[in-house]
Design a protein around this motif. Structure first.
Motif, PDB file in Angstrom:
ATOM      1  N   UNK A 199      -4.676  -0.889 -13.594  1.00 50.86           N
ATOM      2  CA  UNK A 199      -5.221   0.259 -12.872  1.00 50.86           C
ATOM      3  C   UNK A 199      -4.178   1.348 -12.696  1.00 50.86           C
ATOM      4  N   UNK A 215     -11.447   4.878 -12.668  1.00 54.89           N
ATOM      5  CA  UNK A 215     -11.377   3.594 -13.367  1.00 54.89           C
ATOM      6  C   UNK A 215     -10.225   2.752 -12.829  1.00 54.89           C
ATOM      7  N   UNK A 216      -9.052   3.348 -12.768  1.00 51.20           N
ATOM      8  CA  UNK A 216      -7.873   2.612 -12.300  1.00 51.20           C
ATOM      9  C   UNK A 216      -8.068   2.081 -10.892  1.00 51.20           C
ATOM     10  N   UNK A 217      -8.576   2.949 -10.020  1.00 50.77           N
ATOM     11  CA  UNK A 217      -8.751   2.547  -8.623  1.00 50.77           C
ATOM     12  C   UNK A 217      -9.842   1.480  -8.490  1.00 50.77           C
ATOM     13  N   UNK A 218     -10.910   1.603  -9.288  1.00 54.97           N
ATOM     14  CA  UNK A 218     -12.010   0.628  -9.214  1.00 54.97           C
ATOM     15  C   UNK A 218     -11.511  -0.766  -9.592  1.00 54.97           C
ATOM     16  N   UNK A 219     -10.638  -0.830 -10.601  1.00 56.84           N
ATOM     17  CA  UNK A 219     -10.123  -2.134 -11.033  1.00 56.84           C
ATOM     18  C   UNK A 219      -9.236  -2.746  -9.942  1.00 56.84           C
ATOM     19  N   UNK A 220      -8.391  -1.907  -9.335  1.00 53.77           N
ATOM     20  CA  UNK A 220      -7.502  -2.399  -8.277  1.00 53.77           C
ATOM     21  C   UNK A 220      -8.335  -2.847  -7.072  1.00 53.77           C
ATOM     22  N   UNK A 221      -9.272  -1.988  -6.652  1.00 55.00           N
ATOM     23  CA  UNK A 221     -10.100  -2.308  -5.478  1.00 55.00           C
ATOM     24  C   UNK A 221     -10.914  -3.574  -5.702  1.00 55.00           C
ATOM     25  N   UNK A 222     -11.448  -3.702  -6.923  1.00 54.63           N
ATOM     26  CA  UNK A 222     -12.246  -4.890  -7.228  1.00 54.63           C
ATOM     27  C   UNK A 222     -11.404  -6.149  -7.083  1.00 54.63           C
ATOM     28  N   UNK A 223     -10.219  -6.118  -7.692  1.00 54.43           N
ATOM     29  CA  UNK A 223      -9.404  -7.334  -7.687  1.00 54.43           C
ATOM     30  C   UNK A 223      -8.935  -7.697  -6.285  1.00 54.43           C
ATOM     31  N   UNK A 232     -10.696 -10.820 -12.548  1.00 58.48           N
ATOM     32  CA  UNK A 232     -10.865 -11.543 -11.278  1.00 58.48           C
ATOM     33  C   UNK A 232     -10.237 -12.938 -11.350  1.00 58.48           C
ATOM     34  N   UNK A 235     -16.402  -1.309 -10.794  1.00 61.85           N
ATOM     35  CA  UNK A 235     -15.452  -1.566 -11.875  1.00 61.85           C
ATOM     36  C   UNK A 235     -16.169  -1.627 -13.219  1.00 61.85           C
ATOM     37  N   UNK A 289     -18.163  -3.685  -5.406  1.00 67.00           N
ATOM     38  CA  UNK A 289     -16.834  -3.482  -5.996  1.00 67.00           C
ATOM     39  C   UNK A 289     -16.843  -3.848  -7.475  1.00 67.00           C
ATOM     40  N   UNK A 348      -4.476  -6.756 -12.576  1.00 65.95           N
ATOM     41  CA  UNK A 348      -5.419  -5.666 -12.345  1.00 65.95           C
ATOM     42  C   UNK A 348      -4.686  -4.461 -11.768  1.00 65.95           C
ATOM     43  N   UNK A 386     -17.322   1.910 -14.300  1.00 64.78           N
ATOM     44  CA  UNK A 386     -16.235   2.752 -14.798  1.00 64.78           C
ATOM     45  C   UNK A 386     -15.738   2.256 -16.155  1.00 64.78           C
ATOM     46  N   UNK A 429      -3.210   3.205 -15.975  1.00 66.54           N
ATOM     47  CA  UNK A 429      -4.193   4.203 -16.413  1.00 66.54           C
ATOM     48  C   UNK A 429      -4.058   5.486 -15.594  1.00 66.54           C
ATOM     49  N   UNK A 430      -3.876   5.322 -14.277  1.00 68.10           N
ATOM     50  CA  UNK A 430      -3.734   6.495 -13.408  1.00 68.10           C
ATOM     51  C   UNK A 430      -2.444   7.249 -13.748  1.00 68.10           C
TER      52      UNK A 430
END
Lengths: 209, 209
Positions: free
Chosen positions: B49, A48-56, B38, B15, B11, B45, B18, B52-53
Motif C-alpha cells: 500500500x 488503492x494503497x490505503x484500502x489495502x492497508x486498512x483492510x489488512x 489477509x 480493497x 473493508x 499489505x 480498488x 503504491x502511494x
C-alpha cells in the motif's frame, strides 16, 4: 523487458516488486499496473494503497466461526436470522462466500483454515477442529454439514471430524457427490459417476423443494 | 462468485473494488489478491500500500524528456555519459525501458505521451511535439530517431514530426521496418516483406558493427 533488470526509478521499482509478490502476478503485469497508476489521478493510487492497508489492519477473524470479520463476532454469527442449530464446515473464507452466494444455506459456518495434509505438514492441530468440537459440545447444534473439497485430503478431514463428532449425538452430513450440473455423462469421471449412482435421488426432488 | 454481490466486509469490499480498477484485473482475481494479503503478515499489505502511494506521489516527469523521474531532470538527461546530440522519440515511458534494455542506444529520449489519433481525439497539441521542436531548436541536436509504432497513427505522427523538424536542418531517421528476428518469411505480412525488400541491407552489416 528483461525480468531481472532493475527499473531506473527506485520508487517504481519498489511498487513493482511489492505488486509482483501477489499470487500469479508477474513483473511485467506489475509494471503495467504501476505505469497505469502513474497515468491516473494521484487519488486513485492513494485510495488503492490505503484500502489495502486498512483492510489488512481492520479485518480480524470471528472468534466463533473464524471467518473474516471487522468485529469480534462476525455479522453471520451474531445475526438472529440465521439458524444456529446447523454448522457448515468449510476450508476457507472464500468457501463461505461461495456457499452464501448459492442462497441455499441459512445456518452458521465454521472455517477450518485448510484440510489435513501430512505432505504439507498440516495436522488436525493446525486447523480449527478443536474449536468446532467445543462449539458442538457447548451449543444446541443439531447438524454439522461437511463442505470440504472432494479430494483425498478433504475426505480424510471429513472422516477425522466425523469420528470426533459422531459420539456427541450430532448429525454429521456431507455435500452430495454427483454429476456437475451442465456436465455430460460421457465426460464425468467414473468415481463421481459411481457415487452419483449410489446416492441417486427420487426424480424431481430438487424441483419440489 | 456472483460479480455483483457485495462482500460482507466493507473493508474487503473497498480493497477488492480498488484492486479491480487496475487494467485487466477482474473482481475474482482482485478478491484472490485481497484474501492472499489477509493470510500474510500485516507488513506485506503495509509495504504494498505504501509503495503504491509513495510511487504515485514521488514520481514526476522530467522537464526535458518527459520520461518518469524522481527529480526535476531525469538521470538519463543529466548523465554526462549519454550522447546529447541524438534524441530518440518514443510514445511512452515503457518504450524508453524497452529501448534501454536493448543496450543499443546511448543518446537521449523524448516521450510524446502517445501518437496522433483523431479517432481518440488526440491531436498534435495533446502530445509533447512542440517541446521536441523547442529542444531541437535550442540544442545541438544532430539526429532525431523516430521510434513510434509501425501503425497508421504512428506513421502519421512520424510524418507530422518530420515535416516540423526537417526544415531545421536536423537529420530525421526512423526505426528499420523488416522481418522480425526469429520469424519465418511464410508468416510475414506482405507490407512488411515489401518494406524489408526496399530497405535491404548489405549482408552481414549487423555483425560488423
Amino acid at each position: 523487458m528483461n525480468d531481472h533488470q532493475p527499473l531506473s526509478s527506485p520508487l517504481l521499482e519498489a511498487a513493482v516488486t511489492e505488486l509482483s509478490r501477489l499470487p500469479g502476478l508477474g513483473r511485467k503485469t506489475a509494471l503495467r499496473h504501476a505505469l497505469y497508476l502513474l497515468r491516473r489521478d494521484p487519488e486513485q493510487a492513494q485510495a488503492l494503497g490505503q484500502a489495502l492497508i486498512d483492510m489488512r489492519l481492520g479485518i480480524k477473524y470471528c472468534s466463533v466461526c473464524h471467518n473474516i470479520s471487522e468485529t469480534e463476532i462476525c455479522p453471520l454469527c451474531s445475526s438472529p436470522a440465521r439458524d444456529g442449530s446447523t454448522i457448515c464446515v468449510v476450508e476457507n473464507v472464500k468457501d463461505v462466500m461461495s456457499i452464501e452466494n448459492t442462497g441455499q444455506f441459512r445456518g452458521l459456518y465454521h472455517v477450518l483454515g485448510g484440510v489435513i495434509s501430512p505432505i504439507d505438514g498440516i495436522g488436525p492441530d493446525q486447523l480449527e477442529i478443536e474449536s468446532l468440537v467445543e462449539r458442538v459440545k457447548s451449543g444446541e447444534i443439531r447438524e454439522v454439514i461437511l463442505a470440504l473439497s472432494a479430494t483425498m485430503e478433504g475426505e480424510t478431514t471429513d472422516y477425522y471430524i466425523y469420528r470426533k463428532l459422531s459420539p456427541m449425538g450430532v448429525e454429521v452430513t456431507q455435500l452430495a457427490r454427483g454429476v456437475s450440473v451442465g456436465n455430460e455423462i460421457e465426460y464425468t469421471d467414473e468415481i463421481t459417476l459411481g457415487r452419483s449412482l449410489l446416492n441417486r435421488t427420487p426424480f424431481g426432488a430438487a424441483f419440489r423443494r
